[in-house]
Scaffold this motif. Structure first.
Motif, PDB file in Angstrom:
ATOM      1  N   PHE A 147       0.844  -1.197   0.000  1.00  0.00           N
ATOM      2  CA  PHE A 147       0.000   0.000   0.000  1.00  0.00           C
ATOM      3  C   PHE A 147       0.879   1.247   0.000  1.00  0.00           C
ATOM      4  CE2 PHE A 147       0.662  -1.047   4.466  1.00  0.00           C
ATOM      5  CZ  PHE A 147       0.915   0.175   5.066  1.00  0.00           C
ATOM      6  N   ALA A 148       0.316   2.356  -0.488  1.00  0.00           N
ATOM      7  CA  ALA A 148       1.073   3.606  -0.588  1.00  0.00           C
ATOM      8  C   ALA A 148       0.113   4.768  -0.783  1.00  0.00           C
ATOM      9  CB  ALA A 148       2.067   3.546  -1.745  1.00  0.00           C
ATOM     10  N   SER A 149       0.616   5.978  -0.544  1.00  0.00           N
ATOM     11  CA  SER A 149      -0.193   7.177  -0.752  1.00  0.00           C
ATOM     12  C   SER A 149      -0.385   7.493  -2.230  1.00  0.00           C
ATOM     13  CB  SER A 149       0.467   8.391  -0.072  1.00  0.00           C
ATOM     14  OG  SER A 149       0.472   8.249   1.322  1.00  0.00           O
ATOM     15  N   GLU A 150       0.491   6.975  -3.061  1.00  0.00           N
ATOM     16  CA  GLU A 150       0.390   7.235  -4.496  1.00  0.00           C
ATOM     17  C   GLU A 150       0.644   5.950  -5.264  1.00  0.00           C
ATOM     18  OE1 GLU A 150       3.039  10.452  -5.475  1.00  0.00           O
ATOM     19  OE2 GLU A 150       1.970  11.895  -4.213  1.00  0.00           O
ATOM     20  N   ILE A 151       0.110   5.894  -6.469  1.00  0.00           N
ATOM     21  CA  ILE A 151       0.253   4.700  -7.306  1.00  0.00           C
ATOM     22  C   ILE A 151       1.726   4.413  -7.588  1.00  0.00           C
ATOM     23  CG2 ILE A 151      -0.193   3.797  -9.621  1.00  0.00           C
ATOM     24  CD1 ILE A 151      -2.940   5.219  -9.484  1.00  0.00           C
ATOM     25  N   LYS A 152       2.529   5.465  -7.785  1.00  0.00           N
ATOM     26  CA  LYS A 152       3.955   5.263  -8.074  1.00  0.00           C
ATOM     27  C   LYS A 152       4.660   4.510  -6.942  1.00  0.00           C
ATOM     28  CE  LYS A 152       4.945   9.683  -8.566  1.00  0.00           C
ATOM     29  NZ  LYS A 152       3.690  10.382  -8.172  1.00  0.00           N
ATOM     30  N   GLY A 153       4.123   4.642  -5.720  1.00  0.00           N
ATOM     31  CA  GLY A 153       4.694   3.920  -4.595  1.00  0.00           C
ATOM     32  C   GLY A 153       4.476   2.424  -4.686  1.00  0.00           C
ATOM     33  N   LEU A 154       3.448   2.004  -5.394  1.00  0.00           N
ATOM     34  CA  LEU A 154       3.188   0.581  -5.614  1.00  0.00           C
ATOM     35  C   LEU A 154       3.998   0.051  -6.790  1.00  0.00           C
ATOM     36  CD1 LEU A 154      -0.709   0.535  -5.217  1.00  0.00           C
ATOM     37  CD2 LEU A 154       1.013   0.057  -3.479  1.00  0.00           C
ATOM     38  N   LEU A 155       4.144   0.887  -7.820  1.00  0.00           N
ATOM     39  CA  LEU A 155       4.816   0.433  -9.030  1.00  0.00           C
ATOM     40  C   LEU A 155       6.304   0.193  -8.826  1.00  0.00           C
ATOM     41  CD1 LEU A 155       3.049   2.683 -11.701  1.00  0.00           C
ATOM     42  CD2 LEU A 155       2.625   0.271 -11.201  1.00  0.00           C
ATOM     43  N   CYS A 156       6.860   0.655  -7.700  1.00  0.00           N
ATOM     44  CA  CYS A 156       8.282   0.387  -7.433  1.00  0.00           C
ATOM     45  C   CYS A 156       8.457  -0.890  -6.610  1.00  0.00           C
ATOM     46  CB  CYS A 156       8.933   1.575  -6.731  1.00  0.00           C
ATOM     47  SG  CYS A 156       8.400   1.834  -5.025  1.00  0.00           S
ATOM     48  N   CYS A 157       7.348  -1.592  -6.318  1.00  0.00           N
ATOM     49  CA  CYS A 157       7.416  -2.837  -5.545  1.00  0.00           C
ATOM     50  C   CYS A 157       7.581  -4.043  -6.464  1.00  0.00           C
ATOM     51  CB  CYS A 157       6.157  -3.004  -4.697  1.00  0.00           C
ATOM     52  SG  CYS A 157       5.957  -1.731  -3.439  1.00  0.00           S
ATOM     53  N   ASN A 158       8.110  -5.113  -5.904  1.00  0.00           N
ATOM     54  CA  ASN A 158       8.397  -6.315  -6.690  1.00  0.00           C
ATOM     55  C   ASN A 158       7.135  -6.893  -7.319  1.00  0.00           C
ATOM     56  OD1 ASN A 158      11.186  -6.349  -5.918  1.00  0.00           O
ATOM     57  ND2 ASN A 158      10.524  -7.064  -3.905  1.00  0.00           N
ATOM     58  N   GLY A 159       7.164  -7.088  -8.629  1.00  0.00           N
ATOM     59  CA  GLY A 159       6.075  -7.766  -9.323  1.00  0.00           C
ATOM     60  C   GLY A 159       4.857  -6.928  -9.619  1.00  0.00           C
ATOM     61  N   VAL A 160       4.853  -5.640  -9.252  1.00  0.00           N
ATOM     62  CA  VAL A 160       3.699  -4.773  -9.530  1.00  0.00           C
ATOM     63  C   VAL A 160       3.954  -4.046 -10.844  1.00  0.00           C
ATOM     64  CG1 VAL A 160       2.225  -2.917  -8.691  1.00  0.00           C
ATOM     65  CG2 VAL A 160       3.293  -4.489  -7.062  1.00  0.00           C
ATOM     66  N   GLU A 161       3.124  -4.332 -11.837  1.00  0.00           N
ATOM     67  CA  GLU A 161       3.307  -3.777 -13.177  1.00  0.00           C
ATOM     68  C   GLU A 161       2.206  -2.778 -13.511  1.00  0.00           C
ATOM     69  OE1 GLU A 161       4.744  -6.790 -16.275  1.00  0.00           O
ATOM     70  OE2 GLU A 161       3.493  -7.995 -14.927  1.00  0.00           O
ATOM     71  N   ALA A 162       2.505  -1.909 -14.478  1.00  0.00           N
ATOM     72  CA  ALA A 162       1.510  -0.956 -14.987  1.00  0.00           C
ATOM     73  C   ALA A 162       0.825  -1.594 -16.191  1.00  0.00           C
ATOM     74  CB  ALA A 162       2.182   0.353 -15.379  1.00  0.00           C
ATOM     75  N   VAL A 163      -0.332  -2.197 -15.941  1.00  0.00           N
ATOM     76  CA  VAL A 163      -1.088  -2.884 -16.983  1.00  0.00           C
ATOM     77  C   VAL A 163      -2.454  -2.233 -17.111  1.00  0.00           C
ATOM     78  CG1 VAL A 163      -2.088  -5.077 -17.729  1.00  0.00           C
ATOM     79  CG2 VAL A 163       0.112  -5.051 -16.523  1.00  0.00           C
ATOM     80  N   LEU A 164      -2.841  -1.916 -18.336  1.00  0.00           N
ATOM     81  CA  LEU A 164      -4.127  -1.274 -18.592  1.00  0.00           C
ATOM     82  C   LEU A 164      -5.040  -2.264 -19.301  1.00  0.00           C
ATOM     83  CD1 LEU A 164      -5.554   1.524 -18.324  1.00  0.00           C
ATOM     84  CD2 LEU A 164      -4.833   1.975 -20.676  1.00  0.00           C
TER      85      LEU A 164
END
Length: 599
Positions: A147-164
């Motif tokens: 969890f994070a205050s912003e989406i970018k905080g999640l995207l820097c975690c292992n295995g979390v990708e930006a998929v649309l």
């Protein structure tokens, strides 16, 4: 441990702009909590994560926001035997959870998002404030909650990708810049909704709402207009005064409109009693007076009203003047602040404005949300628009679909997607005992608070916190929203004027010309150089070989918009042809910069 250390460092680095003053972490076998701090109260203390230990408990808290009833909570806890080591609201939140558990959230008046890890029970509790001022994004990967205050905080975690996915495309193209409650647009990324809390342990994530706008709606409003006016004045004054508490420099935004003027006037009274002089800030655009044309939604410019208010207050007033080149350049930075395409120059102008304000202050007060709560927008009062099915600020679904590639566009499904969200929202209004007008006005309040207002609050939080500036919103006090939800429409519409009730409650506080000024929206540039610059940027982008936005939109339809003009209201009066072009630019930049993979 090496992998977890890397995650910790990446998250601290990624979210450092939100909390430039300090950072810290808590780690146990099953949990890693990371925090970056913006110091507002008691800057010398308050390192986070904050730990509470007793004979049989160890709790670790990460918290973003401000409590405005800390003093009352502190007194109650001290009477129960709890000892405080700081003056911080952070400690009040932590001890409240230690004392009352999950029910602590019902005690809080403030803007917040927080998580508490219970080491003995191996369980996390998280919550977001009632109105949804502070963000809380999360995703679950392989049984791990990030969890994070912003989406970018999640995207820097292992295995979390930006998929649309298809749903994400619908959110951006059919609802954007709004988004459905709880939806983070990218696949697998969600957000706690306003007034939602959650528990996470070995059994998974369980969410629930702990408050609703209609919590007291069954209580009949029996007050006269004069009693209601006095009640509103008391609530508004109290909310503003609570939010002027700060151990660092505090200022106000001043647009010359009713809402920011009320906040500035009440804050100014407090400052005078302390022997201080208030600093006020307004945003303007280069050559706007030269090109301004009065219209239905913007009958006059802000300048004369800002000047009148600043003179009335005796404040130190700062004019932030924005020119076209920086406004266009900031469209891209605004995407990186929001982590999503947003409100085009409505975002980028606030981003630039907040940068200048931050040079003076760490905390500012702003007038957002009065229009949603008191019924100030044109669609509250235009009988034809207000009775039209659908979101009143966005009747452009057919045009939005026409921009999309054929394989993604199905107008019937698109209309159903948007309409279902509309129905879900108005379906929360109970009909019993309400006239058709009162029922519709409550529906309008919900639509505005759960959609339009949330978009503005997202904008406010991301554009300000990008510079480490905390912007407080006194009209978002849940007591005001809860009370006004029950107030009859005829009171709110007193004298047939938008926010007539609020104007009456502020009588004697403001100059008459400001008090009864016709509502004017957030200022935007009227300089034709802006539209030309955006068109040139967009032309350059879509003529590149692999412009990612063309995986979603038709080039020929974008060109029609650029060269012929469509005169479409994309998002109320805030987004028309120039802003639609800018929004497409933002989508393209987002897809490219965030390396979004379209599924």
């Amino acid at each position: 441990m090496e992998r977890e250390g890397n995650v910790k460092d990446r998250m601290i680095e990624t979210l450092k702009r939100r909390g430039p003053d300090d950072d810290g972490f808590y780690q146990s076998e099953n949990a890693l909590l990371v925090h970056t701090r913006l110091a507002v109260i008691d800057p010398e203390n308050g390192a986070q994560p904050m730990i509470y230990k007793s004979a049989d408990r160890e709790l670790a808290l990460v918290y973003n926001g401000e409590l405005y009833n800390t003093a009352e909570i502190r007194s109650e806890l001290e009477a129960l035997g709890y000892k405080f080591k700081t003056n911080l609201d952070t400690e009040a939140v932590l001890l409240s959870y230690a004392c009352w558990g999950e029910e602590c959230v019902r005690k809080f008046n403030g803007i917040f998002a927080f998580a508490v890890w219970d080491e003995r029970r191996k369980r996390m509790f998280a919550a977001r404030d009632r109105i949804g001022v502070k963000p809380f994004f999360y995703t679950i990967k392989n049984g791990v909650l990030y969890f994070a205050s912003e989406i970018k905080g999640l995207l820097c975690c292992n295995g979390v990708e930006a998929v649309l996915s298809e749903k994400g495309i619908c959110e951006i193209m059919l609802l954007g810049p709004s988004r459905s409650c709880g939806c983070g647009v990218l696949e697998g990324i969600e957000e706690l909704c306003a007034a939602e809390c959650a528990c996470f342990d070995e059994y998974g994530l369980r969410k629930r709402s702990y408050w609703d706008l209609a919590e007291r709606a069954d209580e009949e409003c029996t007050e006269s207009f004069e009693e209601t006016k006095a009640h509103v004045k008391e609530l508004v004054y109290d909310s503003i005064m609570r939010q002027t508490v700060s151990d660092v420099e505090l200022c106000t935004f001043l647009s010359g409109g009713l809402d920011s003027s009320i906040i500035s006037a009440v804050t100014n009274e407090s400052f005078k009693r302390q022997g201080k002089r208030l600093h006020t800030f307004s945003v303007e655009y280069r050559d706007n007076q030269k090109y301004f044309k009065a219209g239905k939604f913007q009958p006059n410019s802000d300048d004369e009203y800002i000047k009148a208010m600043a003179e009335h207050l005796g404040s130190v007033h700062h004019r932030v003047v924005i020119d076209t080149p920086e406004l266009v350049d900031a469209l891209y930075t605004a995407v990186e602040a929001r982590d999503l395409p947003g409100m085009a120059d409505v975002d980028s102008s606030l981003l630039l404005f907040c940068k200048r304000v931050r040079e003076f202050s760490t905390v500012a007060l702003s007038g957002e949300c009065a229009d949603e709560i008191f019924g100030g927008y044109p669609w509250f009062r235009d009988k034809e628009i207000r009775m039209t099915d659908g979101f009143p600020w966005s009747q452009s679904t057919a045009y939005r679909v026409s921009l999309m590639r054929d394989e993604l566009a199905d107008e019937a499904k698109a209309q159903e997607y948007v309409y279902s969200r509309y129905l879900d929202t108005i379906g929360k209004v109970k009909e019993e005992g309400l006239s058709s007008l009162e029922k519709r006005m409550r529906e309008m309040t919900r639509l505005n608070m759960e959609w339009f207002m949330q978009t503005l609050l997202d904008r406010k939080d991301r554009m300000s916190m990008y510079w480490g500036l905390e912007v407080r919103v006194p009209f978002c006090d849940y007591r005001i929203a809860e009370y006004l939800y029950r107030v009859p429409w005829e009171y709110k519409d007193y004298k047939g004027r938008e926010k007539g009730l609020l104007r009456e409650a502020a009588s004697g506080l403001l100059p008459e010309k400001v008090l009864w000024r016709k509502k004017s929206p957030y200022p935007k540039t009227h300089n034709p150089s802006y539209e030309r610059a955006v068109r040139e940027r967009l032309e350059e982008e879509i003529n590149q070989t692999n412009a990612p936005v063309l995986d979603i939109l038709k080039k020929e339809e974008i060109e029609k918009l650029m060269y012929d003009g469509q005169r479409v209201q994309w998002y109320g009066q805030l987004m028309n042809d120039p802003q639609i072009m800018a929004y497409i630019l933002q989508i393209n930049h987002w897809l490219k910069t965030y390396k979004v993979r379209i599924r």
